[in-house]
Design an enzyme around this catalytic site. Structure first.
Site, PDB file in Angstrom:
ATOM      1  N   ASP A  10      13.908   8.132   5.899  1.00  0.00           N
ATOM      2  CA  ASP A  10      12.389   8.515   5.307  1.00  0.00           C
ATOM      3  C   ASP A  10      12.813   8.202   3.531  1.00  0.00           C
ATOM      4  O   ASP A  10      11.913   7.573   3.248  1.00  0.00           O
ATOM      5  CB  ASP A  10      11.618   9.598   5.378  1.00  0.00           C
ATOM      6  CG  ASP A  10      10.787   9.349   6.902  1.00  0.00           C
ATOM      7  OD1 ASP A  10      10.891   8.185   8.079  1.00  0.00           O
ATOM      8  OD2 ASP A  10      10.433  10.943   7.383  1.00  0.00           O
TER       9      ASP A  10
ATOM     10  N   HIS B  73       4.144  15.292   9.187  1.00  0.00           N
ATOM     11  CA  HIS B  73       3.271  14.974   8.381  1.00  0.00           C
ATOM     12  C   HIS B  73       1.999  14.669   9.266  1.00  0.00           C
ATOM     13  O   HIS B  73       1.401  14.279   8.544  1.00  0.00           O
ATOM     14  CB  HIS B  73       4.170  13.442   9.611  1.00  0.00           C
ATOM     15  CG  HIS B  73       4.949  12.513   9.225  1.00  0.00           C
ATOM     16  ND1 HIS B  73       4.280  11.404   7.855  1.00  0.00           N
ATOM     17  CD2 HIS B  73       5.960  12.629   9.407  1.00  0.00           C
ATOM     18  CE1 HIS B  73       6.404  11.602   7.443  1.00  0.00           C
ATOM     19  NE2 HIS B  73       7.092  11.466   8.294  1.00  0.00           N
TER      20      HIS B  73
ATOM     21  N   GLU C 233       9.238   5.761  17.629  1.00  0.00           N
ATOM     22  CA  GLU C 233       9.033   5.239  15.497  1.00  0.00           C
ATOM     23  C   GLU C 233      11.081   4.998  15.400  1.00  0.00           C
ATOM     24  O   GLU C 233      11.028   4.700  14.840  1.00  0.00           O
ATOM     25  CB  GLU C 233       8.263   4.554  15.120  1.00  0.00           C
ATOM     26  CG  GLU C 233       8.368   5.076  13.113  1.00  0.00           C
ATOM     27  CD  GLU C 233       7.333   5.677  12.634  1.00  0.00           C
ATOM     28  OE1 GLU C 233       7.223   5.703  11.851  1.00  0.00           O
ATOM     29  OE2 GLU C 233       6.505   6.634  13.041  1.00  0.00           O
ATOM     30  N   HIS C 234      11.257   6.770  15.631  1.00  0.00           N
ATOM     31  CA  HIS C 234      12.194   7.238  14.630  1.00  0.00           C
ATOM     32  C   HIS C 234      12.853   7.909  15.864  1.00  0.00           C
ATOM     33  O   HIS C 234      12.093   8.353  16.736  1.00  0.00           O
ATOM     34  CB  HIS C 234      12.020   8.396  13.730  1.00  0.00           C
ATOM     35  CG  HIS C 234      11.076   8.565  12.900  1.00  0.00           C
ATOM     36  ND1 HIS C 234       9.764   8.289  12.403  1.00  0.00           N
ATOM     37  CD2 HIS C 234      11.509   7.308  12.064  1.00  0.00           C
ATOM     38  CE1 HIS C 234       9.431   8.142  12.005  1.00  0.00           C
ATOM     39  NE2 HIS C 234      10.277   7.403  11.214  1.00  0.00           N
TER      40      HIS C 234
ATOM     41  N   ASN D 294      -4.079   5.744   6.257  1.00  0.00           N
ATOM     42  CA  ASN D 294      -4.173   5.997   7.437  1.00  0.00           C
ATOM     43  C   ASN D 294      -5.081   5.662   7.923  1.00  0.00           C
ATOM     44  O   ASN D 294      -4.751   3.998   7.735  1.00  0.00           O
ATOM     45  CB  ASN D 294      -5.151   7.342   6.893  1.00  0.00           C
ATOM     46  CG  ASN D 294      -6.368   6.441   5.661  1.00  0.00           C
ATOM     47  OD1 ASN D 294      -6.879   5.337   5.970  1.00  0.00           O
ATOM     48  ND2 ASN D 294      -7.324   6.842   4.471  1.00  0.00           N
TER      49      ASN D 294
ATOM     50  N   GLN E 177     -10.677  -0.010   0.206  1.00  0.00           N
ATOM     51  CA  GLN E 177     -11.454  -0.870  -1.276  1.00  0.00           C
ATOM     52  C   GLN E 177      -9.356  -1.555  -1.547  1.00  0.00           C
ATOM     53  O   GLN E 177     -10.027  -2.498  -2.186  1.00  0.00           O
ATOM     54  CB  GLN E 177     -11.976  -0.083  -2.251  1.00  0.00           C
ATOM     55  CG  GLN E 177     -11.475   1.250  -2.615  1.00  0.00           C
ATOM     56  CD  GLN E 177     -11.651   2.414  -1.850  1.00  0.00           C
ATOM     57  OE1 GLN E 177     -11.613   2.015  -0.357  1.00  0.00           O
ATOM     58  NE2 GLN E 177     -11.246   3.596  -1.979  1.00  0.00           N
TER      59      GLN E 177
ATOM     60  N   GLN F 294       9.104  16.582  10.984  1.00  0.00           N
ATOM     61  CA  GLN F 294       8.297  15.062  11.634  1.00  0.00           C
ATOM     62  C   GLN F 294       7.013  15.362  12.095  1.00  0.00           C
ATOM     63  O   GLN F 294       6.269  14.574  11.369  1.00  0.00           O
ATOM     64  CB  GLN F 294       8.726  14.331  12.871  1.00  0.00           C
ATOM     65  CG  GLN F 294      10.198  13.812  12.693  1.00  0.00           C
ATOM     66  CD  GLN F 294      10.070  12.581  10.848  1.00  0.00           C
ATOM     67  OE1 GLN F 294       9.209  11.495  10.850  1.00  0.00           O
ATOM     68  NE2 GLN F 294      10.527  13.292   9.898  1.00  0.00           N
TER      69      GLN F 294
ATOM     70  N   TYR G  27       0.905  -0.763  -0.210  1.00  0.00           N
ATOM     71  CA  TYR G  27      -0.008   0.301   0.216  1.00  0.00           C
ATOM     72  C   TYR G  27       0.840   1.228  -0.171  1.00  0.00           C
ATOM     73  O   TYR G  27       1.521   1.330   0.781  1.00  0.00           O
ATOM     74  CB  TYR G  27      -0.855   0.106   1.522  1.00  0.00           C
ATOM     75  CG  TYR G  27      -1.998   1.506   1.115  1.00  0.00           C
ATOM     76  CD1 TYR G  27      -3.075   0.982   0.522  1.00  0.00           C
ATOM     77  CD2 TYR G  27      -2.016   2.607   1.554  1.00  0.00           C
ATOM     78  CE1 TYR G  27      -4.135   2.198   0.400  1.00  0.00           C
ATOM     79  CE2 TYR G  27      -2.843   3.107   1.427  1.00  0.00           C
ATOM     80  CZ  TYR G  27      -4.169   2.915   0.881  1.00  0.00           C
ATOM     81  OH  TYR G  27      -4.350   3.872   0.798  1.00  0.00           O
TER      82      TYR G  27
END
Length: 435
Positions: free
Chosen positions: A353, A252, A319-320, A204, A181, A249, A119
């Site tokens: 990133d 985002h 995460e980072h 999302n 979908q 950051q 995705y």
């Protein structure tokens, strides 16, 4: 702990999480029951797009032609770095054999899944790098069919740079469909495609929930929430660099936490003072996201020393994680809970990133306390095998029969009994549970 919050978050990444479960569950059920047409109906409703779902070779070629040559070169550069890092990762996972006892050989094989679904977000921002990160690793792993889907824009379709990135990185199929979908199309094998065995990539809250609900039927990379970042900085850190990285950051999304952990009060106060002007200087959408993220989710934490800083970081499991402090080797050895680590002022999360080679699909919301990010290994099944001689298996059979009987599993015990009786008819074995 004697930490002091110079700025405390009023919300967490889960505070305003909408209850999307029922919506996602209903969409997945509808699409599974109705197939291609229902997926097309949802695409028309949510993507406001009625063009081709599966891009033809001609459509891919046309999209690639729209990408400037300079950007193509940058995408190829990033792809090459990610590919070579992924190949190095794959080399750490090898097939092995071990003779556990004389005559009994056990082994491990790493087998890639047949089909992978990637995705690639394309709503607020066109996540070119996500196409590189997900498709490249699947290709290096050896997946036979790689699907990439991305939300199309009304009247435009998938961003040409995303199409180009997915194409050169090895996607076998590129789909102009997003949201639940899109995830469903890959998981259920719609539009004549194979069913994905693993779903990867950021998205999302609806995409994340769809992956969570499908987990078990298919594999997933991780259940991801809003992206988050933490900076560890001491008195040697440059406030300008620290502030820039925090704001970079925060852009985002409105609910993307950023944290500064330091043992230097002057640095902390300077960064707090500088942040508003740095945010105000961003373009409008970025500015609105960063302002909300800083206001509601950001924290600035003052610690007594570097050990307390490291312990605080490990509790947050970001995460980072960026370190701008003396003695980088100490921090590398000490820190244990993070998705990806960026050591020194010279490095930045933005490099990871986009183009440095390490993967940017990483655990969020504290998940770094128990898992790492996307890698070649996520696409691999680690399976085991064994073979042996009759003589080699004899002690294994005896132990198996006795253990199985002690557990009350007589059928298992008899599977060992019959082999001992057949292969060693002249021997007597004590195969009772209690000696």
């Amino acid at each position: 702990m004697t930490i002091e919050y110079l700025k405390k978050a009023s919300l967490t990444s889960k505070s305003d999480a909408s209850d999307v479960q029922e919506t996602v569950r209903a969409i997945l059920a509808d699409i599974e029951a109705g197939g291609d047409q229902v997926a097309l109906d949802y695409a028309a409703k949510f993507d406001r797009y009625e063009g081709s779902i599966i891009l033809s070779p001609e459509e891919i070629e046309a999209a690639c032609a729209l990408v400037p040559e300079k950007l193509k070169a940058d995408i190829r550069f990033a792809h090459d770095n990610v590919r070579r890092f992924a190949e190095t990762q794959k080399a750490t996972l090898t097939d092995v054999e071990l003779e556990v006892v004389p005559g009994v050989i056990t082994g491990q094989k790493a087998i890639p899944v047949d089909a992978a679904g990637c995705y690639v977000p394309g709503g607020r921002y066109s996540h070119i790098a996500s196409a590189i990160m997900t498709v490249t690793t699947a290709k290096v792993a050896g997946c036979k069919h790689i699907m990439a889907c991305s939300p199309p824009r009304p009247g435009v379709g998938v961003a040409p740079a995303i199409v180009y990135a997915a194409h050169i990185c090895g996607a076998d199929t590129i789909m102009a469909i997003g949201g639940v979908q899109g995830v469903a199309a890959m998981a259920f094998g719609l539009f004549g495609l194979p069913k994905a065995k693993i779903l990867v990539g950021p998205g999302n809250q609806f995409v994340a929930e769809a992956k969570r609900m499908l987990f078990g039927r298919v594999g997933i990379d991780m259940i991801a929430g809003p992206t988050d970042s933490l900076i560890l900085a001491d008195k040697t850190a440059d406030p300008h660099i620290v502030t820039t990285d925090l704001v970079s950051q925060a852009e985002h999304g409105y609910n993307s936490p950023v944290w500064l952990v330091t043992d230097d009060r002057a640095l902390a106060e300077k960064v707090i003072e500088m942040i508003p002007a740095y945010i105000a200087d961003l373009p409008e959408v970025n500015r609105d996201n960063a302002a909300a993220a800083w206001r509601d989710y950001a924290e600035v934490i003052l610690c007594a020393d570097r050990e307390e800083m490291a312990a605080t970081s490990d509790r947050y499991a970001p995460e980072h994680l960026t370190v701008m402090a003396d003695d980088l080797d100490w921090w590398l050895d000490r820190l244990s809970c993070y998705g990806s680590l960026f050591l020194g002022e010279e490095s930045t999360v933005s490099y990871g990133d986009k183009a440095a080679g390490t993967n940017h699909v990483l655990p969020t919301s504290g998940a770094a306390s128990y898992t790492g990010g996307l890698s070649v290994h996520k696409y691999m099944k680690i399976v085991t095998w064994q073979r042996g001689t009759r003589e080699g298996y004899k002690p294994v059979a005896e132990a198996t029969a006795r253990i199985a009987r002690l557990e009350g599993m007589e059928g298992h015990a008899r599977a060992a009994d019959v082999r001992l009786a057949k292969y060693f008819p002249d021997e007597t074995f004590d195969l009772t549970a209690n000696g």
